[in-house]
Design a protein around this motif. Structure first.
Motif, PDB file in Angstrom:
ATOM      1  N   ASP A 174       0.853  -1.186   0.000  1.00  0.00           N
ATOM      2  CA  ASP A 174       0.000   0.000   0.000  1.00  0.00           C
ATOM      3  C   ASP A 174       0.895   1.245   0.000  1.00  0.00           C
ATOM      4  O   ASP A 174       1.685   1.459   0.920  1.00  0.00           O
ATOM      5  CB  ASP A 174      -0.889  -0.016   1.252  1.00  0.00           C
ATOM      6  CG  ASP A 174      -1.927   1.093   1.245  1.00  0.00           C
ATOM      7  OD1 ASP A 174      -1.586   2.218   0.841  1.00  0.00           O
ATOM      8  OD2 ASP A 174      -3.070   0.844   1.656  1.00  0.00           O
ATOM      9  N   ARG A 175       0.772   2.079  -1.031  1.00  0.00           N
ATOM     10  CA  ARG A 175       1.662   3.235  -1.160  1.00  0.00           C
ATOM     11  C   ARG A 175       1.436   4.257  -0.055  1.00  0.00           C
ATOM     12  O   ARG A 175       2.364   4.954   0.349  1.00  0.00           O
ATOM     13  CB  ARG A 175       1.471   3.877  -2.540  1.00  0.00           C
ATOM     14  CG  ARG A 175       2.099   3.034  -3.647  1.00  0.00           C
ATOM     15  CD  ARG A 175       1.774   3.527  -5.037  1.00  0.00           C
ATOM     16  NE  ARG A 175       2.370   2.624  -6.032  1.00  0.00           N
ATOM     17  CZ  ARG A 175       2.037   2.600  -7.310  1.00  0.00           C
ATOM     18  NH1 ARG A 175       1.119   3.440  -7.772  1.00  0.00           N
ATOM     19  NH2 ARG A 175       2.618   1.746  -8.139  1.00  0.00           N
ATOM     20  N   ARG A 176       0.233   4.361   0.427  1.00  0.00           N
ATOM     21  CA  ARG A 176      -0.020   5.287   1.542  1.00  0.00           C
ATOM     22  C   ARG A 176       0.752   4.846   2.779  1.00  0.00           C
ATOM     23  O   ARG A 176       1.363   5.666   3.474  1.00  0.00           O
ATOM     24  CB  ARG A 176      -1.515   5.327   1.854  1.00  0.00           C
ATOM     25  CG  ARG A 176      -1.878   6.141   3.101  1.00  0.00           C
ATOM     26  CD  ARG A 176      -3.376   6.074   3.348  1.00  0.00           C
ATOM     27  NE  ARG A 176      -3.743   6.768   4.571  1.00  0.00           N
ATOM     28  CZ  ARG A 176      -3.766   6.206   5.773  1.00  0.00           C
ATOM     29  NH1 ARG A 176      -3.415   4.912   5.913  1.00  0.00           N
ATOM     30  NH2 ARG A 176      -4.125   6.895   6.833  1.00  0.00           N
TER      31      ARG A 176
ATOM     32  N   PRO B 186      -0.682   9.193 -10.211  1.00  0.00           N
ATOM     33  CA  PRO B 186      -1.636   8.685 -11.203  1.00  0.00           C
ATOM     34  C   PRO B 186      -2.855   7.992 -10.582  1.00  0.00           C
ATOM     35  O   PRO B 186      -3.834   7.767 -11.284  1.00  0.00           O
ATOM     36  CB  PRO B 186      -0.791   7.680 -12.014  1.00  0.00           C
ATOM     37  CG  PRO B 186       0.611   8.145 -11.832  1.00  0.00           C
ATOM     38  CD  PRO B 186       0.661   8.636 -10.421  1.00  0.00           C
ATOM     39  N   ARG B 187      -2.786   7.636  -9.286  1.00  0.00           N
ATOM     40  CA  ARG B 187      -3.941   7.040  -8.617  1.00  0.00           C
ATOM     41  C   ARG B 187      -4.969   8.099  -8.210  1.00  0.00           C
ATOM     42  O   ARG B 187      -6.140   7.769  -8.008  1.00  0.00           O
ATOM     43  CB  ARG B 187      -3.492   6.288  -7.363  1.00  0.00           C
ATOM     44  CG  ARG B 187      -2.657   5.054  -7.623  1.00  0.00           C
ATOM     45  CD  ARG B 187      -3.525   3.891  -8.103  1.00  0.00           C
ATOM     46  NE  ARG B 187      -2.789   2.639  -8.035  1.00  0.00           N
ATOM     47  CZ  ARG B 187      -2.845   1.787  -7.014  1.00  0.00           C
ATOM     48  NH1 ARG B 187      -3.585   2.074  -5.965  1.00  0.00           N
ATOM     49  NH2 ARG B 187      -2.141   0.680  -7.037  1.00  0.00           N
ATOM     50  N   ILE B 188      -4.529   9.347  -8.021  1.00  0.00           N
ATOM     51  CA  ILE B 188      -5.450  10.367  -7.522  1.00  0.00           C
ATOM     52  C   ILE B 188      -5.755  11.444  -8.564  1.00  0.00           C
ATOM     53  O   ILE B 188      -6.572  12.322  -8.314  1.00  0.00           O
ATOM     54  CB  ILE B 188      -4.902  11.034  -6.239  1.00  0.00           C
ATOM     55  CG1 ILE B 188      -3.566  11.712  -6.500  1.00  0.00           C
ATOM     56  CG2 ILE B 188      -4.762  10.006  -5.133  1.00  0.00           C
ATOM     57  CD1 ILE B 188      -2.974  12.394  -5.288  1.00  0.00           C
ATOM     58  N   LEU B 189      -5.112  11.362  -9.736  1.00  0.00           N
ATOM     59  CA  LEU B 189      -5.346  12.340 -10.790  1.00  0.00           C
ATOM     60  C   LEU B 189      -5.559  11.629 -12.123  1.00  0.00           C
ATOM     61  O   LEU B 189      -4.929  10.603 -12.393  1.00  0.00           O
ATOM     62  CB  LEU B 189      -4.151  13.285 -10.928  1.00  0.00           C
ATOM     63  CG  LEU B 189      -3.951  14.363  -9.868  1.00  0.00           C
ATOM     64  CD1 LEU B 189      -2.623  15.068 -10.088  1.00  0.00           C
ATOM     65  CD2 LEU B 189      -5.087  15.374  -9.885  1.00  0.00           C
TER      66      LEU B 189
ATOM     67  N   MET C 182      -3.975   2.775  -0.973  1.00  0.00           N
ATOM     68  CA  MET C 182      -3.511   2.583  -2.349  1.00  0.00           C
ATOM     69  C   MET C 182      -2.825   1.238  -2.492  1.00  0.00           C
ATOM     70  O   MET C 182      -1.612   1.146  -2.700  1.00  0.00           O
ATOM     71  CB  MET C 182      -2.555   3.704  -2.759  1.00  0.00           C
ATOM     72  CG  MET C 182      -3.164   5.080  -2.740  1.00  0.00           C
ATOM     73  SD  MET C 182      -1.999   6.353  -3.282  1.00  0.00           S
ATOM     74  CE  MET C 182      -2.963   7.830  -2.958  1.00  0.00           C
ATOM     75  N   PRO C 183      -3.590   0.132  -2.368  1.00  0.00           N
ATOM     76  CA  PRO C 183      -2.976  -1.197  -2.521  1.00  0.00           C
ATOM     77  C   PRO C 183      -2.538  -1.433  -3.958  1.00  0.00           C
ATOM     78  O   PRO C 183      -2.978  -0.732  -4.877  1.00  0.00           O
ATOM     79  CB  PRO C 183      -4.116  -2.132  -2.124  1.00  0.00           C
ATOM     80  CG  PRO C 183      -5.362  -1.366  -2.444  1.00  0.00           C
ATOM     81  CD  PRO C 183      -5.036   0.076  -2.146  1.00  0.00           C
ATOM     82  N   PRO C 184      -1.661  -2.417  -4.188  1.00  0.00           N
ATOM     83  CA  PRO C 184      -1.210  -2.702  -5.554  1.00  0.00           C
ATOM     84  C   PRO C 184      -2.373  -3.095  -6.446  1.00  0.00           C
ATOM     85  O   PRO C 184      -3.333  -3.743  -6.001  1.00  0.00           O
ATOM     86  CB  PRO C 184      -0.235  -3.877  -5.372  1.00  0.00           C
ATOM     87  CG  PRO C 184       0.143  -3.847  -3.930  1.00  0.00           C
ATOM     88  CD  PRO C 184      -1.027  -3.294  -3.197  1.00  0.00           C
TER      89      PRO C 184
END
Length: 422
Positions: A88-90, A144-147, A211-213
């Motif tokens: 998870d990136r967070r 790219p996950r949030i935009l 933000m999991p893979p």
């Protein structure tokens, strides 16, 4: 009231920075937290070399700070990029941010206690660099996950412009602190401000979504160790445009980065304690002005040629700045170099995000971190070591001229980059 002509309004929109990514609440919170933290981060970026030079009176020791930063960035940046793709990136970003904050508190403690140890300062810079290496790939790969994809170039420009704005105010603030309170009292103040402002980024990170893979194809797996790093490097070898973009950036930073010479030049050439703040902020002033008028960058089609020209412009301006004997002329030339550096950074990062699939973005951001953050630190070591033998002037000007020559030769010998179009 005088009416604004439509042509003038359209021209302003073409040149003005694009703020549309700020309409996305998640990005807006992250951008704001990062902006607040960057001001303190830049004060520490000045305080550490100033403290080292005050302890040793030797630019070589200041250059060693580049080694203490570069090695962790190279090792942990690549590893953390693979972890950001597999976890998870967070969560990865939170771990790195917590360690980064702890390292700043340790710098504050040693300054308050008056330890006065160059070895301890090198060790704390190493921990600080490890923490930055852990958090940075996850932060970049999260965008790219949030935009949406069409907002990524504008977001990159916003991020770089915010960083450069902080790099203007932060060093100037540090120079003011040292001018008013002196080094002994000013160092704890600079570190304390960094620790306080960094809480803004931690707060923004806590509010990020998980933000999991993303799922991978059947038979594949998320690899977060050495295997994951090698996967990213193998992918990079298949894209010569990216390899060449990294290569010319390394040439520019290793050969033409004069930052380790700023404390010596400020004292020996200008004899003014506040001059060091202007030198450290000059490149950021140019980059900030370039960012505020950056609407044209996103419309460039021959991005490869523009990248080569920007790197040549950077190195040329650096070499000319090294010849200046007037502080304000040096500041102006360093600002021109900073503007060229902003253009090259935006183009290179945009090209990287367009090429990379999400499953590899963390790893390629790790490589990018090793190049972008590690290159200047190797440049600091190169400048400090060269100055010890040949003097600050030769180390500064000679490095800039050599970077111009090698960049042009590389672009001519390998035309893939200069022929690249958006």
């Amino acid at each position: 009231m005088t009416a604004v002509k439509p042509g003038r309004s359209n021209a302003a929109r073409r040149w003005a920075i694009d703020l549309s990514p700020l309409r996305v609440p998640t990005y807006r919170r992250l951008w704001l937290g990062n902006a607040i933290a960057m001001f303190g981060f830049q004060m520490t970026a000045v305080a550490v070399p100033v403290e080292m030079y005050a302890l040793t009176r030797d630019s070589f020791w200041v250059g060693l700070l580049g080694v203490a930063s570069f090695v962790p960035l190279l090792v942990f940046g690549l590893w953390a990029g693979a972890v950001a793709d597999a976890r998870d990136r967070r969560r990865v970003l939170l771990v790195g941010s917590a360690l980064l904050w702890a390292s700043v508190l340790a710098l504050l403690a040693q300054a308050l206690l008056g330890v006065g140890s160059p070895a301890l300062l090198l060790a704390l810079v190493t921990v600080h660099s490890i923490a930055f290496a852990i958090s940075s790939p996850a932060r970049s790969a999260a965008l790219p996950r949030i935009l949406p994809a069409e907002l990524l170039p504008a977001a990159m420009t916003l991020n770089f412009t915010t960083f450069t704005a902080a790099a203007v105010v932060g060093p100037l603030g540090a120079g003011l602190v040292f001018a008013v309170w002196g080094t002994d009292t000013g160092l704890p103040i600079a570190y304390a401000l960094d620790a306080l402002l960094f809480l803004g980024l931690i707060t923004a990170t806590l509010r990020l979504p998980a933000m999991p893979p993303e799922p991978v194809a059947e038979g594949e797996a998320h690899r977060g160790g050495l295997g994951g790093v090698l996967d990213g490097l193998r992918y990079l070898t298949t894209t010569p445009v990216l390899l060449l973009s990294f290569a010319i950036d390394l040439i520019a930073m290793i050969l033409a980065m004069p930052r380790a010479l700023f404390p010596e030049v400020a004292v020996e050439r200008f004899g003014d304690g506040a001059a060091v703040g202007w030198l450290y902020s000059a490149m950021a002033i140019g980059a900030m002005l370039g960012g505020l008028t950056s609407g044209w960058i996103g419309r460039l089609h021959r991005q490869g040629l523009a990248l080569v020209l920007a790197v040549v412009g950077w190195a040329t301006a650096i070499a000319l700045a090294g010849l200046a004997r007037n502080l304000w002329l040096m500041v102006v030339l360093l600002a021109v170099a900073g503007l060229a550096d902003l253009v090259s950074a935006v183009l290179r990062q945009s090209m990287l995000l367009v090429y990379a699939p999400d499953r590899l973005r963390g790893r390629l951001q790790g490589v990018n971190l090793a190049v972008v953050a590690g290159g200047p630190r190797l440049g600091e070591l190169r400048a400090g070591a060269t100055a010890g033998f040949l003097g600050a002037g030769v180390a500064w000007v000679g490095g800039g001229l050599l970077a111009v020559v090698l960049t042009v030769l590389l672009a001519v010998a390998f035309p893939a980059l200069r022929r690249y179009r958006r």
